[in-house]
Design an enzyme around this catalytic site. Structure first.
Site, PDB file in Angstrom:
ATOM      1  N   ILE A   1       7.288 -12.890   3.868  1.00  0.00           N
ATOM      2  CA  ILE A   1       8.342 -11.851   3.339  1.00  0.00           C
ATOM      3  C   ILE A   1       9.726 -12.031   3.975  1.00  0.00           C
ATOM      4  CG2 ILE A   1       8.703  -9.425   2.815  1.00  0.00           C
ATOM      5  CD1 ILE A   1       5.787  -9.048   2.161  1.00  0.00           C
TER       6      ILE A   1
ATOM      7  N   HIS B   1       7.043   3.953  -1.790  1.00  0.00           N
ATOM      8  CA  HIS B   1       6.349   2.544  -1.426  1.00  0.00           C
ATOM      9  C   HIS B   1       6.158   1.921  -2.799  1.00  0.00           C
ATOM     10  CE1 HIS B   1       2.663   1.058   1.152  1.00  0.00           C
ATOM     11  NE2 HIS B   1       3.154  -0.014   0.636  1.00  0.00           N
TER      12      HIS B   1
ATOM     13  N   CYS C   1      10.426  -1.576   4.797  1.00  0.00           N
ATOM     14  CA  CYS C   1       9.477  -1.806   3.479  1.00  0.00           C
ATOM     15  C   CYS C   1       8.201  -2.423   3.901  1.00  0.00           C
ATOM     16  CB  CYS C   1      10.380  -2.962   2.598  1.00  0.00           C
ATOM     17  SG  CYS C   1      11.410  -2.011   1.824  1.00  0.00           S
TER      18      CYS C   1
ATOM     19  N   GLU D   1       0.800   8.986   3.530  1.00  0.00           N
ATOM     20  CA  GLU D   1       1.186   8.667   2.212  1.00  0.00           C
ATOM     21  C   GLU D   1      -0.093   9.053   1.470  1.00  0.00           C
ATOM     22  OE1 GLU D   1       2.314   4.590   1.496  1.00  0.00           O
ATOM     23  OE2 GLU D   1       3.946   4.562   2.614  1.00  0.00           O
TER      24      GLU D   1
END
Length: 529
Positions: free
Chosen positions: A152, A279, A230, A261
């Site tokens: 990523i 998210h 992220c 979360e």
């Protein structure tokens, strides 16, 4: 009888089609309460999930037929992988299906942060015309610091270079050659803090990366730096970030992931210079379609043919090879895990040598599991299947050599690692079918690797063992076993100490102060299969 799969989370309808086309019976029941899922799970051979379903030990105890859990996505925080392994349940994921989507979200948040787009949007919708209030900054010419330059991170770097930004990257596994290939400047973490106008995180949450952005790190940054996360909650200390945002040391933050979360409440909420999303890194139609199709194909292959792809707790091994490879798999994982905890700098090359009986085996899964052990301390998404890919992404050259002739041992696996700072060689064999370490660099020693260990490089001088034992005693750490070796009298020596309790960071610092200690590492082998 056809194998049967339950889809308990929302997946693309195409996943259902693929299961049926491949000859797998499938039912989709979403929104089940834990007790409802537990009541029916015993009827299924496979369970396809995303992030909502919690596959815990209690649920698996009721899953008498369950053979495979397929996670459509990367993270398996909602799956008790050790419990699944203990019950012989294969856990699969789709580690590369949403890389582009997550990278694009990071770029989108960087734009939103630079131009205050969410705040300007809310103001304009409220009937205000606050043109002078929302003075942004250009991305062109700015320096982007990328922490974690794997799959990523490298995509983010590529997109940022297209925006005419300068990209500096920190990743312990990124080689200079790979950095040059993707057009980034490889730097140490401290340099990221000093130079970056924007910092984006793309690293897993491990012991090494937890709280990597805290008050101390922020104090080293350029005033007004903007931070994007992220990747994982827990990489950024949210209280420290809030204080820095209030003081102006941090000019703004864009956060997609949180320490807790779902984040219904958070200390960052309501701050004018913070952009938050729930998210959404992997939340695009294309990404969800990709991971759903991939997991349906992988699970179908396994249930119908026994083929294993992207498994987190099993390698790609045929039924014929499995019994022969089992002890070697454990040996390879232990060697890799030991090296991964000792090596502190970027790995350039990995050489794996198989001698004697080991050379006649199917060594591919052995190499894969060794690389997995090597990379796992820094990369939580690595598994036996994707380890070679992750090594290649970071420019690590991997070579494998077989020597049919026996040396000092009838069977031997030797691992040679080249880093930016030097080389490390480990050798292991099997004694009565059990793994045993038999060499570190030019030092011969025999040691069984146990759940908790202390690894020390030291000078071979009188009194060292006594000083080390005293320090461990002062820390109330009991010694279970002591393994020693040296190259020559008075020269380099190593010791591997099995201990009964965790060696805390404070205890390790005290050990490093002992006269004669060159380097000390706390090792853990507690989670090996």
């Amino acid at each position: 009888m056809k194998p049967k799969v339950l889809i308990s989370d929302s997946l693309s309808p195409r996943a259902v089609e693929i299961f049926k086309q491949r000859g797998v019976e499938v039912e989709q029941k979403t929104g089940l309460k834990p007790e409802e899922l537990k009541e029916i799970i015993g009827n299924f051979d496979g369970l396809a999930i995303r992030s909502s379903t919690k596959v815990i030990a209690d649920l698996m105890a009721s899953a008498k037929k369950l053979k495979v859990v397929g996670r459509a996505g990367i993270g398996v925080d909602n799956v008790d992988v050790p419990a699944a392994t203990a019950r012989g349940i294969v856990v699969m994921n789709t580690p590369f299906g949403n890389s582009i989507t997550t990278a694009e979200h990071a770029i989108a948040l960087m734009f939103a942060l630079a131009r205050q787009i969410p705040q300007a949007n809310a103001s304009t919708h409220a009937g205000k015309w606050e043109k002078s209030k929302f003075m942004g900054v250009e991305l062109t010419g700015k320096t982007l610091g990328v922490i974690g330059c794997g799959n990523i991170g490298s995509i983010v770097a590529d997109r940022a270079l297209g925006l005419k930004m300068k990209v500096v990257a920190f990743d312990p596994f990124l080689t200079a050659e790979r950095a040059e290939e993707i057009g980034v400047e490889k730097v140490e973490l401290e340099e990221i803090f000093k130079r970056a106008d924007f910092i984006t995180l793309h690293t897993p949450l491990t012991d090494q990366t937890r709280n990597i952005i805290d008050a101390k790190a922020i104090a080293k940054c350029r005033k007004g730096v903007r931070i994007i996360n992220c990747a994982r909650g827990g990489l950024v200390v949210e209280a420290d970030l809030k204080a820095a945002l209030e003081s102006g040391q941090v000019g703004g933050a864009a956060i997609d992931v949180f320490a807790e979360e779902p984040a219904k409440q958070n200390i960052l909420f309501g701050m004018e210079n913070v952009v938050c999303t729930p998210h959404l890194g992997a939340s695009t139609t294309e990404a969800q379609e990709n991971v759903a199709l991939q997991i349906a194909e992988q699970m179908s292959d396994f249930l119908l043919t026994g083929a294993i792809t992207n498994a987190l707790n099993m390698p790609s091994v045929s039924a014929e090879d499995a019994p022969k490879l089992k002890p070697y798999m454990k040996l390879a994982e232990q060697l890799g895990t030991l090296a991964g905890q000792v090596v502190q700098s970027g790995i350039k090359a990995v050489g794996i040598e198989y001698e004697g009986h080991a050379a006649a085996l199917n060594t591919r899964p052995l190499t894969n599991v060794l690389l997995m052990g090597l990379l796992r301390p820094s990369l939580d998404s690595v598994n036996m299947v994707n380890a070679p890919v992750m090594a290649k992404e970071r420019g690590v050259k991997v070579s494998e050599t077989r020597h049919g002739n026996e040396g000092d041992y009838h069977t031997l696996v030797r691992l040679k690692i080249e880093t930016a700072e030097g080389k490390l060689t480990l050798a292991g064999t099997l004694f009565s079918g059990k793994p045993r370490l038999v060499g570190i660099d030019d030092v011969v020693l025999e040691a069984e690797l146990t759940p908790r260990m202390l690894f020390v490089r030291n000078e071979d001088k009188p009194g060292f063992i006594g000083r080390l034992g005293t320090k461990l005693g002062e820390a109330k750490i009991n010694i279970a076993n002591f393994n020693l070796g040296r190259s020559k009298p008075g020269e380099n020596a190593v010791c591997l100490v099995s201990v009964d309790s965790e060696i805390t960071p404070a205890a390790l610092k005290e050990i490093e102060k002992i006269e004669g200690v060159v380097k000390a590492n706390s090792l853990s082998f507690a989670n090996l299969a």
